[in-house]
Design an enzyme around this catalytic site. Structure first.
Site, mmCIF file in Angstrom:
data_model
loop_
_atom_site.group_PDB
_atom_site.id
_atom_site.type_symbol
_atom_site.label_atom_id
_atom_site.label_comp_id
_atom_site.label_asym_id
_atom_site.label_seq_id
_atom_site.Cartn_x
_atom_site.Cartn_y
_atom_site.Cartn_z
ATOM 1 N N LEU A 44 7.405 7.675 21.771
ATOM 2 C CA LEU A 44 7.332 8.155 19.984
ATOM 3 C C LEU A 44 7.431 6.677 19.202
ATOM 4 O O LEU A 44 8.479 6.646 19.484
ATOM 5 C CB LEU A 44 7.171 9.186 18.897
ATOM 6 N N ARG B 296 12.984 10.775 32.447
ATOM 7 C CA ARG B 296 12.682 9.761 32.210
ATOM 8 C C ARG B 296 13.195 8.117 32.784
ATOM 9 O O ARG B 296 11.754 7.963 32.899
ATOM 10 C CB ARG B 296 12.692 9.694 30.861
ATOM 11 N N ASP C 20 17.695 1.859 16.356
ATOM 12 C CA ASP C 20 16.169 1.719 16.121
ATOM 13 C C ASP C 20 15.885 0.874 15.337
ATOM 14 O O ASP C 20 15.023 0.545 15.230
ATOM 15 C CB ASP C 20 15.859 3.463 15.372
ATOM 16 N N CYS D 182 30.303 -23.988 8.973
ATOM 17 C CA CYS D 182 30.960 -24.901 9.697
ATOM 18 C C CYS D 182 30.527 -25.783 10.111
ATOM 19 O O CYS D 182 29.259 -25.618 10.408
ATOM 20 C CB CYS D 182 31.547 -24.270 10.935
ATOM 21 N N LYS E 121 13.108 17.212 16.490
ATOM 22 C CA LYS E 121 13.197 15.669 17.110
ATOM 23 C C LYS E 121 14.313 16.529 17.263
ATOM 24 O O LYS E 121 15.248 15.624 16.721
ATOM 25 C CB LYS E 121 12.631 14.749 16.473
ATOM 26 N N CYS F 110 37.957 -23.786 13.449
ATOM 27 C CA CYS F 110 38.185 -24.877 13.653
ATOM 28 C C CYS F 110 38.540 -25.631 12.642
ATOM 29 O O CYS F 110 38.857 -26.898 12.126
ATOM 30 C CB CYS F 110 37.042 -25.239 14.694
HETATM 31 S S1 IVH Z 1 6.828 14.483 22.544
HETATM 32 C C1 IVH Z 1 4.284 10.561 24.769
HETATM 33 N N1 IVH Z 1 8.590 16.390 20.673
HETATM 34 O O1 IVH Z 1 11.646 12.232 21.641
HETATM 35 C C2 IVH Z 1 5.878 11.567 24.612
HETATM 36 N N2 IVH Z 1 9.497 14.013 22.009
HETATM 37 O O2 IVH Z 1 11.809 9.502 20.196
HETATM 38 C C3 IVH Z 1 5.588 12.429 23.731
HETATM 39 N N3 IVH Z 1 12.272 14.325 21.980
HETATM 40 O O3 IVH Z 1 11.116 10.953 24.556
HETATM 41 C C4 IVH Z 1 7.629 12.957 22.800
HETATM 42 N N4 IVH Z 1 11.768 16.001 20.448
HETATM 43 O O4 IVH Z 1 12.309 12.703 24.748
HETATM 44 C C5 IVH Z 1 8.359 15.128 21.219
HETATM 45 N N5 IVH Z 1 9.969 17.647 20.123
HETATM 46 C C6 IVH Z 1 9.473 16.987 20.005
HETATM 47 C C7 IVH Z 1 11.076 15.501 21.140
HETATM 48 C C8 IVH Z 1 11.163 14.570 21.154
HETATM 49 C C9 IVH Z 1 12.758 15.262 21.473
HETATM 50 C C10 IVH Z 1 12.214 12.976 22.536
HETATM 51 C C11 IVH Z 1 11.697 12.562 23.663
HETATM 52 C C12 IVH Z 1 10.959 11.494 23.628
HETATM 53 C C13 IVH Z 1 11.364 10.966 22.369
HETATM 54 C C14 IVH Z 1 10.056 9.734 21.588
#
Ligand code: IVH
Length: 700
Positions: free
Chosen positions: A84, A140, A38, A451, A119, A436
């Site tokens: 995202l 994906r 990231d 260097c 997430k 070197c």
């Molecule tokens: S929404 C348009 N919700 O995180 C994309 N994604 O960094 C909308 N992911 O590609 C994605 N938990 O694979 C969404 N609660 C969640 C998520 C989630 C994991 C992953 C997903 C996405 C990636 C983006």
């Protein structure tokens, strides 16, 4: 950072990110943590915002992961699977909501409800149902094209094979799993759309991951770095019986193509998915305001350690789907969604050694070797110590206890020396290059120690060779880092000219491990194709300090050839003549003079020019009313990429600049334009929109 450094860094970032994408997506074997990845993506984005004219055609911001290359069949997604944007602080989340408000032109009094949910650290998967039957499951991939994993997904118990509306869905019996969204029963009996693509995360629980690795170890199989890689490796199998033996789970978080809308809000639609049998997080909550969403983030963060699966943040989505539609997407991410990542994790450990790495320009970078320590689920053993001043600032010595930090937005770093007061032998930063043994010095006013060995330094030579053949420079396919080191050690490659002599080694090369006749001939053909190549990329490939690709183009435009540039750089008024070129400042001028005054560089260059014979610089520009004018593009463009717009400007003979100044003749502003637009207005510079720009291009 100056422009030349930024161009170099962006090139390096594009390469690094592509490398890590490949490891992650194709081999399920990442070398770096997600947070580090990231950090690279973020650095790339920030540099691109600062230097928009340096955005590369192969920029990671234009890609999404790696296109699949495995043996699984490819599937083109009916709707792209996007990513995202990330935020790392409450302020950034507030800014996101602010942007939504501004984009939709909503008054302050209008509440913006958001959903907030964990997430999940898994891999996203799209499940396509037609007439209630699962017909296709795909990963994906690069967002446009994924891999067909239908047979594999059919083995996942969480994924319904057939849909029918029922009360509460299948969510209640799953121990240790996010249970039903409480409101799912409200939709019992609702019709399922004929076409329904459900998108979500395939993941492995922490406990299942540990047990799998134990089994793998006992059986001498592959050990996975983390649950996500285990999930990816288990799903992307040619043989679905392997997937079946792995404990995979699924959690829905959205949808792709649908034949009819099935809700007015995200939360309502998610509840319907739950009612049709899809697992939905029980931590998904509709929040009426950003404050409520941030409170929910805090709650999820608190529960994080106790959750049965890994999460790395919270995802917010604008709840109203009509607003989502209007907000749309920018680049690879929706304007209506945001991932709020968890913050830096800290740990304490011992600094066991300080090593020095030598880069292409001779910069000595200190790297701290640590007693391995877990930080947020990743073992950290190395930290960058940046430069000599950073070591003094922290008072670091080998043997000190240090506090290190791994944040989503930075590479692991030492934030504190915990034993500064203890007596210990001071660390003396080397005054000679470890590779070197030439003297290493910091120029006046500079923090970096370099260097002075130039081309006699093997580390610098290897780095320069890498740069010379790299994608943004000579772009020689098949000559990767490993081969460069191999040929260098064999004494075949001393400097860039030797690349064009590799053809004399054809016979020897064919016998070497990893090289067959075909790969050798492909490499030699790739090298041959670069004879008579673009002189600007050739010049950039020489790796002269501060000469990025943009500067190299400016120089070639002004001098026509490398020889012309050399004559100017060695002339009596070299610095004045060079600085007179549009886009060239005194720092670049000085670097060029230094380079061309070094006889060793001139000899190498002469050899190289004789073999590679770069083409004469051809300007693609025509004489138009815009010839010689400076144009700045700012904000997002809807119908073309920024690269395309810049190329159009160049074809009109204009220069596309990155920042607005009194010298700017025209600003083309798209949505989201900020400070540059303001400055243009202050300076009274003509500002037009994308539509008017398109008319100029068409009419010129
Ligand atoms: S929404 C348009 N919700 O995180 C994309 N994604 O960094 C909308 N992911 O590609 C994605 N938990 O694979 C969404 N609660 C969640 C998520 C989630 C994991 C992953 C997903 C996405 C990636 C983006």
């Amino acid at each position: 950072m100056n422009e030349a450094d930024a161009a170099n860094r962006l090139m390096r970032l594009a390469k690094l990110i592509a490398h890590h994408d490949k490891l992650y997506h194709d081999q399920d074997a990442p070398e770096i943590s997600d947070a580090d990845y990231d950090a690279l993506v973020r650095e790339n984005r920030e540099l691109e915002v600062e230097f928009p004219h340096l955005v590369r055609a192969d920029s990671p911001s234009k890609r999404l992961g790696a296109a699949p290359t495995s043996a699984l069949a490819k599937v083109t997604h009916a709707r792209p699977m996007l990513s995202l944007d990330n935020a790392f602080s409450a302020e950034e989340v507030e800014e996101f909501v602010g942007q939504v408000r501004r984009f939709l032109k909503l008054p302050e009094s209008e509440p913006i409800a958001l959903t907030a949910e964990p997430k999940i650290d898994g891999l996203s998967c799209s499940l396509r149902y037609e007439q209630n039957r699962l017909v296709l499951a795909a990963t994906r991939g690069d967002g446009a094209v994924g891999e067909d994993v239908t047979a594999n997904v059919r083995t996942i118990a969480d994924v319904p094979q057939n849909l029918f509306s029922r009360e509460g869905g299948s969510l209640d019996q799953r121990e240790a799993l996010p249970a039903a969204a409480d409101w799912a029963p409200a939709f019992a009996g609702e019709q399922v759309p004929d076409i329904l693509e459900v998108r979500g995360e395939v993941y492995m629980s922490k406990a299942d991951f540990a047990a799998l690795n134990e089994r793998q170890e006992a059986a001498g199989g592959k050990i996975f770095a983390n649950p996500r890689n285990a999930a990816a490796g288990s799903l992307r199998q040619k043989d679905a019986s392997i997937t079946a033996a792995r404990p995979l789970r699924f959690l829905a978080h959205g949808w792709g193509e649908i034949s009819v809308p099935f809700g007015a809000t995200q939360s309502e639609a998610m509840a319907k998915l739950a009612s049709w049998g899809f697992p939905v997080s029980n931590l998904l909550k509709r929040c009426e305001s950003v404050d409520e969403a941030l409170d929910h983030y805090a709650k999820i963060e608190q529960e994080r350690a106790d959750l049965p699966f890994d999460i790395d943040g919270v995802v917010y989505k604008v709840d109203r789907l009509d607003w989502q539609d209007r907000l749309g997407f920018v680049g690879r991410a929706p304007r209506w969604g945001l991932a709020h990542k968890f913050p830096a994790e800290k740990a304490e450990t011992t600094l066991e050694a300080i090593d020095i790495q030598v880069g292409r320009t001779g910069k000595l970078t200190p790297v701290g070797r640590l007693k391995p320590v877990g930080v947020g689920g990743v073992i950290v053993q190395n930290v960058t110590l940046h430069n000599r001043d950073e070591i003094s600032r922290l008072g670091l010595r080998v043997g000190d206890r240090v506090r290190i930090q791994r944040a989503g937005d930075v590479i692991p770093q030492v934030v504190e020396n915990l034993t500064r007061d203890e007596k210990r032998k001071a660390y003396i930063f080397p005054d000679h290059c470890p590779e070197c043994h030439s003297e290493a010095v910091a120029e006046e006013g500079e923090v970096d120690v370099r260097c002075t060995g130039g081309l006699i330094c093997p580390a610098q030579r290897i780095e320069r060779l890498r740069h010379f053949v790299s994608r943004g420079a000579m772009d020689i396919d098949g000559l990767g880092e490993k081969s460069i080191v191999e040929f260098f050690e064999l004494g075949w490659l001393h400097g860039p000219a030797d690349v064009f002599r590799l053809k004399d080694r054809r016979g020897e090369l064919i016998g070497r491990e990893g090289w067959q006749e075909k790969s050798v001939d492909n490499l030699l053909a790739a090298i041959e194709a670069r004879i008579g190549f673009d002189p600007a990329r050739f010049l950039f490939g020489l790796g002269i300090r501060h000469v990025g690709i943009v500067t190299a183009k400016d120089l070639m435009k002004a001098f026509g050839s490398i020889e012309g540039l050399e004559a100017a750089a060695r002339g009596p008024d070299a610095e004045v003549e060079l600085s007179a070129v549009e886009g060239i400042g005194p720092v670049v001028a000085e670097a060029l003079v230094d380079f061309f005054h070094e006889s060793h560089n001139r000899e190498q260059l002469a050899e190289l020019l004789a073999l590679a014979r770069p083409a004469a610089f051809v300007s693609t520009a025509r004489e138009t009313a815009w010839t010689g004018k400076t144009i700045v593009f700012t904000g997002s463009l809807e119908t073309m990429s920024r690269d395309e717009a810049k190329a159009q400007a160049e074809r009109l003979g204009a220069r596309a600049a990155g920042s607005v100044s009194a010298k700017t003749d025209l600003v083309v502003a798209g949505p989201g334009a900020g400070s540059k637009l303001k400055k243009a207005e202050e300076l009274g510079i003509r500002v037009i929109g994308e539509g008017e720009w398109a008319e100029i291009v068409a009419g010129a």
